[in-house]
Scaffold this active site. Structure first.
Site, mmCIF file in Angstrom:
data_model
loop_
_atom_site.group_PDB
_atom_site.id
_atom_site.type_symbol
_atom_site.label_atom_id
_atom_site.label_comp_id
_atom_site.label_asym_id
_atom_site.label_seq_id
_atom_site.Cartn_x
_atom_site.Cartn_y
_atom_site.Cartn_z
ATOM 1 N N ALA A 1 2.743 5.497 -4.377
ATOM 2 C CA ALA A 1 1.407 6.089 -4.299
ATOM 3 C C ALA A 1 0.968 6.231 -2.843
ATOM 4 O O ALA A 1 0.453 7.284 -2.436
ATOM 5 C CB ALA A 1 0.412 5.219 -5.068
ATOM 6 N N SER B 1 8.881 -0.054 -6.091
ATOM 7 C CA SER B 1 8.509 1.326 -5.809
ATOM 8 C C SER B 1 9.645 2.004 -5.055
ATOM 9 O O SER B 1 10.337 1.360 -4.247
ATOM 10 C CB SER B 1 7.242 1.358 -4.949
ATOM 11 O OG SER B 1 6.175 0.705 -5.586
ATOM 12 N N LYS C 1 12.235 -4.632 -10.391
ATOM 13 C CA LYS C 1 11.508 -3.368 -10.334
ATOM 14 C C LYS C 1 10.887 -3.263 -8.953
ATOM 15 O O LYS C 1 10.426 -4.261 -8.377
ATOM 16 C CB LYS C 1 10.411 -3.371 -11.412
ATOM 17 C CG LYS C 1 9.441 -2.201 -11.352
ATOM 18 C CD LYS C 1 10.086 -0.955 -11.921
ATOM 19 C CE LYS C 1 9.083 0.203 -11.995
ATOM 20 N NZ LYS C 1 8.214 0.101 -13.188
ATOM 21 N N HIS D 1 -1.192 3.701 -12.852
ATOM 22 C CA HIS D 1 -1.075 3.036 -14.149
ATOM 23 C C HIS D 1 -2.218 3.429 -15.088
ATOM 24 O O HIS D 1 -2.664 4.573 -15.108
ATOM 25 C CB HIS D 1 -0.995 1.517 -13.975
ATOM 26 C CG HIS D 1 0.192 1.063 -13.173
ATOM 27 N ND1 HIS D 1 1.414 1.698 -13.229
ATOM 28 C CD2 HIS D 1 0.336 0.028 -12.310
ATOM 29 C CE1 HIS D 1 2.257 1.063 -12.425
ATOM 30 N NE2 HIS D 1 1.627 0.060 -11.861
#
Length: 276
Positions: free
Chosen positions: A110, A57, A55, A148
């Site tokens: 983000a 970003s 995983k 989150h």
């Protein structure tokens, strides 16, 4: 065949991978060595190409295209799920050079969205995502970029929302926000890449069909989280794009890459982005 696999301990990732790693589905002979880390640790591991599958970003993906290819299953895209910029009464956007912003990592999506919305905010304090609220409350930063489950808790701690950067992205692009995805080594055989994608989609399908079976694994890694917050978290980040990106998801990822190049966040080579 055994492959190394890394993802975060967040409820959405544990929800997606539970069936895959606990033998609830047919893995077509695949076995996985699993490692759980926070999102920015995963991003930096991807820079070093440490894992077969990981995983990361989408911002980080632009820096590792030589090593990894995005799978069609397992991604977190959606609407109304972006990061929030919050503050404790000390933020002064008229003097951005004096402002310190706590962020969950340099390579996070983000931070990409913050750079897109507020390019003048360059003084950033990197924190583990669940320490950002404390950094703002204790005065180590004038504002924080929360992701989150902190989206559901910041108000109870006295923090105020400055801007929803997910809403900003949606107004700008009219597209879902590509937050994170699952990538696989480019050097692996195409048939193996396709097999991993099938197994991952099967795991997501199983999680949707029998969500209660994944709860013990989720709770194991989210011990301080209330059940209601866990369920909201999963509903926010796991959806139809987690089964397959589809054309809309592909277009959103392509748009994010365009914007990132405009900001000179990376100079990614022209490579295939998504498993065919």
């Amino acid at each position: 065949m055994r492959l190394s696999l890394a993802y975060s301990p967040c409820p959405n990732d544990c929800f997606i991978f539970d069936a895959l790693i606990h033998g609830r589905i047919d893995t077509e002979g695949l076995d996985f060595i699993v490692r759980l880390e926070d999102v920015e640790t995963l991003n930096n591991m991807a820079l070093r190409a440490e894992m077969d599958i990981t995983k990361l970003s989408f911002h980080a993906y632009g820096h590792v295209l030589n090593h990894y290819l995005l799978l069609r299953a397992g991604s977190a895209l959606g609407f109304n799920c972006g990061p929030l910029l919050v503050e404790n009464g000390a933020l002064d956007l008229l003097h951005p050079d004096e402002m310190r912003i706590a962020i969950p990592g340099q390579l996070t999506t983000a931070n990409f969205l913050l750079s897109l919305a507020y390019p003048e905010l360059k003084n950033k304090l990197i924190c583990v995502f669940d320490e950002i609220e404390s950094a703002v409350l204790e005065g180590r930063a004038e504002a924080g970029l929360i992701i989150h489950e902190n989206r559901f808790t910041y108000e109870t701690k006295g923090l105020k929302k400055v801007r929803d950067l997910g809403e900003y992205w949606e107004e700008l692009s009219h597209a879902p926000i590509p937050l994170g995805g699952i990538v696989i080594r480019r050097g692996l055989d195409t048939a193996l890449q396709q097999k991993v994608n099938r197994v991952l989609r099967r795991s997501v399908d199983f999680a949707f069909a029998q969500p209660e079976l994944s709860m013990p694994y989720i709770r194991q890694h989210a011990q301080t989280m209330e059940e209601e917050v866990i369920k909201k978290h999963i509903a926010l980040y796991v959806n139809e794009f987690s089964l397959d990106l589809g054309e809309r998801g592909e277009n959103a990822i392509g748009l994010l890459f365009e914007k990132a190049r405009e900001l000179h966040l990376f100079d990614a080579p022209q490579k295939q982005l998504i498993l065919a």
